[in-house]
Design a protein around this motif. Structure first.
Motif, short mmCIF file in Angstrom:
data_model
loop_
_atom_site.label_atom_id
_atom_site.label_comp_id
_atom_site.label_asym_id
_atom_site.label_seq_id
_atom_site.Cartn_x
_atom_site.Cartn_y
_atom_site.Cartn_z
N LYS A 169 13.36 -22.85 -41.02
CA LYS A 169 13.31 -22.47 -42.44
C LYS A 169 11.85 -22.49 -42.88
N LYS A 170 11.35 -21.31 -43.24
CA LYS A 170 9.92 -21.18 -43.53
C LYS A 170 9.69 -20.41 -44.82
N LEU A 210 10.60 -15.74 -47.78
CA LEU A 210 11.44 -16.83 -47.29
C LEU A 210 12.12 -16.38 -46.01
N VAL A 211 11.93 -17.17 -44.92
CA VAL A 211 12.47 -16.82 -43.62
C VAL A 211 13.41 -17.93 -43.17
N VAL A 212 14.65 -17.57 -42.87
CA VAL A 212 15.62 -18.53 -42.38
C VAL A 212 16.18 -17.99 -41.07
N ASP A 213 15.88 -18.68 -39.98
CA ASP A 213 16.34 -18.23 -38.66
C ASP A 213 17.75 -18.75 -38.39
N HIS A 272 0.70 -21.26 -34.98
CA HIS A 272 1.77 -20.32 -34.65
C HIS A 272 2.91 -21.01 -33.90
N ASP A 273 2.57 -21.87 -32.92
CA ASP A 273 3.61 -22.55 -32.15
C ASP A 273 4.50 -23.40 -33.05
N LEU A 274 3.90 -23.97 -34.07
CA LEU A 274 4.68 -24.80 -34.99
C LEU A 274 5.64 -23.93 -35.80
N GLN A 275 5.20 -22.74 -36.15
CA GLN A 275 6.07 -21.85 -36.91
C GLN A 275 7.32 -21.49 -36.11
N GLU A 276 7.15 -21.37 -34.81
CA GLU A 276 8.28 -21.01 -33.97
C GLU A 276 9.31 -22.13 -33.90
N MET A 277 8.87 -23.37 -34.12
CA MET A 277 9.77 -24.52 -34.02
C MET A 277 10.57 -24.77 -35.30
N ILE A 278 10.15 -24.15 -36.38
CA ILE A 278 10.77 -24.42 -37.68
C ILE A 278 11.67 -23.24 -38.04
#
Length: 259
Positions: free
Chosen positions: A237-238, A256-259, A229-235
Motif C-alpha cells: 500500500k503506497k 494511491l497504489v494498492v497491490d 526502489h527495492d523498498l517500494q516493491e516490498m510495500i
C-alpha cells in the motif's frame, strides 16, 4: 597623766585649720556626687547591656536555626543542580532522563538485537558517570554500543550509516513502547519513519522491514517515507508522489497504489 594627755590633744585640735577642713569636706561632697552620678550611669549602662545581651541571645538562636535550615536547603539545592561535592554531578532533570532512558534502552535492545542478528546492544556510557564526580557533567545520556562479535564496547559514532539507522529505529520503537507502558493505556497507533533505508544493505533492509511488518501486524499503522526502489516493491500500500515535468505542467501529482 590623763590631764596632761588631754592638754596635748587640745593643742593639736587648736592647730587644725577649720577652713581647710571645710574645704576638704566640700571637696569630698563633690567627689561623692560625681561618684553617685557615675554609679547611676554605670547602672543604666549595665541594664542596657543586659537588654542587648538578651536580644543578641535571641538573634543567636534564630541565626543557628537559619543556618541549620540553610545547610539543609543548600545541600538539597546542590543535589538537585548536580554540584554536590564528592557525588555524581548530575542535575535532577538529567537524573530523571537517565532513569527513563535506561528503560527505553532495555526495550530498544530487544529490537536492535533482532535487527542486527544478535551483534549490537546499546548501553549508556557509565564511564561518564564516574567522570561526573570530578567534572560538572550535566549530560549522562551518551551512548555506547556493545559489539558481541568482538566483545568490546565502542562509541555509537563508529557505527555505519545502516547500523546507525537500525539503532535509531530501535530507540524510536523502544521510546514508543515505554510511553505506552507508562502512559496509562495510551496507545501509539501510528508511526512514520523518514528515510534512512537507503543506507542499509540487503540483509539489514530485510531485518528492518520485518521489524516494521511485525509492528503493523499488531494493529499499528507504520508509514515509511523513502525513495528506495527495492523498498517500494516490498510495500503493498503506497502513496506515490511524482513531480510533473515538461508538458505535464508544474507541481506534483499523488497516486494511491494498492497491490
Amino acid at each position: 597623766e590623763l590631764k596632761k594627755q588631754l592638754a596635748e590633744q587640745n593643742e593639736l585640735l587648736t592647730d587644725v585649720d577649720e577652713q581647710e577642713l571645710q574645704q576638704e569636706h566640700e571637696k569630698l561632697l563633690v567627689q561623692q556626687r560625681e561618684l553617685e552620678l557615675q554609679d547611676k550611669r554605670l547602672y543604666a549602662a549595665i541594664k542596657n547591656n543586659q537588654r542587648i545581651k538578651q536580644e543578641i541571645s535571641g538573634y543567636e538562636a534564630r541565626r543557628a536555626a537559619c543556618e541549620a535550615e540553610y545547610s539543609l536547603i543548600n545541600s538539597l539545592s546542590a543535589t538537585l543542580n548536580g554540584t554536590l561535592t564528592g557525588k555524581k554531578r548530575v542535575n535532577l532533570e538529567t537524573y530523571v532522563q537517565m532513569h527513563y532512558f535506561d528503560k527505553i534502552l532495555q526495550r530498544a535492545n530487544v529490537r536492535l538485537l533482532h535487527m542486527s542478528r544478535g551483534q549490537y546492544e546499546l548501553c549508556r556510557d557509565k564511564m561518564q558517570d564516574a567522570d561526573s564526580k570530578t567534572g560538572n557533567s550535566k549530560t549522562g545520556l551518551d551512548l555506547e554500543v556493545k559489539d558481541y562479535y568482538s566483545g568490546n564496547l565502542r562509541s555509537v559514532k563508529t557505527l555505519s550509516g545502516g547500523e546507525s539507522f537500525m539503532a535509531s529505529l530501535a530507540l524510536a520503537l523502544g521510546l514508543a513502547d515505554e510511553v505506552q507502558s507508562c502512559a496509562g493505556g495510551i496507545q501509539l497507533d501510528t508511526m512514520f519513519v523518514d528515510e534512512g533505508f537507503g543506507s542499509l544493505d540487503d540483509s539489514s533492509l530485510q531485518q528492518a522491514i520485518a521489524t516494521l511488518q511485525g509492528l503493523s501486524e499488531g494493529h499499528r499503522l507504520v508509514g515509511i517515507i523513502s525513495h528506495v526502489h527495492d523498498l517500494q516493491e516490498m510495500i503493498d500500500k503506497k502513496i506515490l508522489v511524482r513531480k510533473k515535468r515538461g508538458q505535464q505542467g508544474t507541481g506534483s501529482e499523488v497516486a494511491l497504489v494498492v497491490d
